[in-house]
Design a protein around this motif. Structure first.
Motif, PDB file in Angstrom:
ATOM      1  N   ILE A  69      28.481  50.391  42.444  1.00 10.55           N
ATOM      2  CA  ILE A  69      29.744  49.728  42.105  1.00 10.55           C
ATOM      3  C   ILE A  69      30.463  50.486  40.993  1.00 10.55           C
ATOM      4  O   ILE A  69      31.679  50.699  41.041  1.00 10.55           O
ATOM      5  CB  ILE A  69      29.473  48.267  41.683  1.00 10.55           C
ATOM      6  N   THR A 250      40.433  43.501  39.468  1.00 10.64           N
ATOM      7  CA  THR A 250      39.546  43.416  40.641  1.00 10.64           C
ATOM      8  C   THR A 250      38.154  43.912  40.309  1.00 10.64           C
ATOM      9  O   THR A 250      37.139  43.284  40.646  1.00 10.64           O
ATOM     10  CB  THR A 250      40.129  44.238  41.810  1.00 10.64           C
ATOM     11  N   THR A 254      34.538  41.826  40.057  1.00  9.52           N
ATOM     12  CA  THR A 254      33.346  42.316  40.774  1.00  9.52           C
ATOM     13  C   THR A 254      32.166  42.467  39.823  1.00  9.52           C
ATOM     14  O   THR A 254      31.048  42.035  40.125  1.00  9.52           O
ATOM     15  CB  THR A 254      33.653  43.670  41.443  1.00  9.52           C
ATOM     16  N   VAL A 258      28.767  40.230  40.227  1.00  8.25           N
ATOM     17  CA  VAL A 258      27.527  40.925  40.579  1.00  8.25           C
ATOM     18  C   VAL A 258      26.539  40.915  39.412  1.00  8.25           C
ATOM     19  O   VAL A 258      25.342  40.640  39.591  1.00  8.25           O
ATOM     20  CB  VAL A 258      27.823  42.373  41.023  1.00  8.25           C
TER      21      VAL A 258
END
Length: 517
Positions: A69, A250, A254, A258
């Motif tokens: 990520i 965004t 995330t 996560v």
């Protein structure tokens, strides 16, 4: 924190430090970020998160599960400073989640999925460390086929690294035996610390020998600053001018989601392994992780979560309180600032040995047998989670395991909504008698099973629907029974319904109060 615990926490913190150091660097490398950012995250995760959190054994730092990520986020945002802003904002979101008491989500993961996650991580640890254990880490081994790749692997095995790894593994195994544990002197020396010291000594001994000498790629590599100014110059501030960039928000969402899920899964897993069976307040943990992420992002570090590997090592080496976590963070800070040259003499092979045995403890064959013995409802979600974590990633594996566990739950709920008793003998008038006993809880999930059973009742039968044990019955199911009773006469079916009696209601209420008390 007390002196008795500190006697166990101090040696455990040293071991965790030796494990955390290469992991911080490795995660940063895999994330495409500056190596120093991984060390910052490790220090913040140890000292700041450790001080705020009430997790007695959990260790926080940069997580391998976030590496993909982070790598994608840095590439999409175009600048590392912009990414740091997303980490800072993600931390604030985690604090908000903790204040909103979202930590309860961690309690909804079944033990089969948690065990599968731990086992999968254990297998990944072992697989990832094999190249470093044989001295081929970082060596290009690609071939035209699996045979060619394996041939290249064996051709590049480094004798010196292999000797260090084998001796380290042997020391670690011997140090787990009752002979050492019952020895009042030897038991005070943690096995991994002894293994690291022995490995450094062997590395220095191997320098004169060409076949055994280790290269820089086979040793820990910490950035070395020439002075205090250069050390602090490695810290980086976020680019707050990108606050109006939608992509930043965004990425922040995330990271918050996560990192929170990974933390909650780790908390649940470590609490499950805690020999003292203590419970971590998950809402407080989310706040601690959020503060840690905001600070890490603000000074140039990677996002942090509570991590299984370091937490498992912390537990396995005898830690008793969060003092171990905090001390390991302080050791990272002191050593990175003052002793980077000495740290660079530690062979990666000994760290690989420590991690391989840690992975084995998480993925013991006995656990597979235990889950098999527990039945398909436990074994199938467990194995799906293991395979998902190994062949995809942590969150995907856990998601697949949860889907399997939910399916098993729905199937069990479908089958256990009622008990059907069909007697072989008949009544005096040769009519079959069928008894349908409803379970305590009958939900909409049971509609299909009950509708199927009622539709298969033969004509001219005598049906007894027993609702004595039924505490709750869904409206849809009640409608199915009502419709069946209304149309039963057209098929010559007699229906008797045994309702829940006042006595059984009072008995159930007393039982509920007793359980609540």
């Amino acid at each position: 924190m007390n002196l008795k615990d500190l006697k166990k926490d101090l040696p455990a913190s040293v071991v965790v430090f030796f494990v955390a150091l290469p992991l911080c660097l490795g995660v940063a490398l895999a994330s495409g970020a500056p190596l120093f950012s991984g060390l910052i995250a490790g220090i913040v995760g140890g000292v700041v998160v450790g001080a705020i959190s009430r997790s007695p054994l959990g260790v926080s730092g940069p997580a391998a599960g976030l590496a993909v990520i982070v790598l994608a986020a840095i590439e999409s945002l175009g600048a590392f400073e912009t990414f740091l802003l997303a980490v800072f904002l993600g931390g604030l979101m985690q604090v908000l989640l903790g204040v909103m008491r979202a930590g309860i989500l961690g309690y909804f993961f079944p033990s089969s999925v948690i065990n599968g996650m731990l086992t999968g991580i254990g297998l990944i640890i072992i697989l990832k460390q094999i190249p470093y254990a044989f001295g081929v880490g970082g060596v290009e081994l690609a071939g035209d086929s699996l045979t060619a790749t394996l041939s290249a692997f064996f051709a590049n095995i480094h004798r010196g690294v292999l000797v260090i790894t084998l001796i380290s593994v042997a020391l670690l195994i011997v140090w787990e035996t009752p002979i050492i544990k019952n020895n009042p002197v030897a038991s005070r020396i943690p096995g991994p610390v002894l293994a690291v010291a022995s490995a450094v000594a062997l590395h220095l001994m191997f320098i004169p020998f060409d076949l055994l000498r280790l290269s820089e790629a086979q040793l820990v590599s910490v950035p070395v600053a020439s002075g205090l100014g250069e050390f602090f110059g490695q810290f980086t501030l976020p680019d707050f001018s990108q606050l109006n960039n939608p992509a930043v928000w965004t990425v922040a969402v995330t990271i918050a989601v996560v990192a929170s899920l990974e933390t909650l899964l780790s908390v649940e897993a470590i609490d499950k392994m805690d020999p003292l069976k203590r419970t971590t307040p998950t809402n407080r943990e989310l706040v601690a992780q959020g503060v840690g992420n905001s600070l890490s992002g603000f000074i140039g570090g990677l996002p942090v979560t509570q991590v299984i590997v370091r937490s498992s090592v912390n537990l396995q080496t005898g830690a008793r309180s969060k003092a171990s976590t905090i001390i390991h963070g302080l050791l990272l800070l002191v050593c990175v600032a003052t002793l980077p040259t000495w740290l660079n003499t530690i062979p990666l092979g000994v760290l690989a040995a420590v991690l391989i045995l840690t992975g084995y403890k998480l993925a013991k064959p006995a656990l597979f047998k235990k889950m098999w013995d527990n039945g398909a409802g436990q074994f199938v979600p467990f194995m799906i989670t293991v395979l998902g974590v190994v062949f995809t990633d942590l969150l995907t594996g856990v998601g697949l395991g949860m889907a399997a566990a939910i399916f098993a739950l729905l199937r069990r709920n479908y089958l256990n909504s009622h008990f059907l008793h069909k007697k072989e003998d008949t009544e005096q008038d040769n009519r079959p008698r069928i008894s349908l006993q409803l379970a305590e809880e009958v939900t909409f999930l049971n509609k299909g099973a009950i509708r199927k059973e009622l539709s298969e009742v033969p004509n001219n039968a005598h049906v007894i629907i027993d609702k004595q044990n039924c505490v709750y019955i869904n409206h849809d199911v009640a409608e199915i029974i009502t419709d069946f009773v209304a149309t039963a006469g057209t098929r010559g079916i007699d229906v008797d319904i045994i309702e829940r009696s006042e006595i059984s209601v009072k008995r159930a209420e007393k039982q509920r109060l007793r359980i609540a008390a």
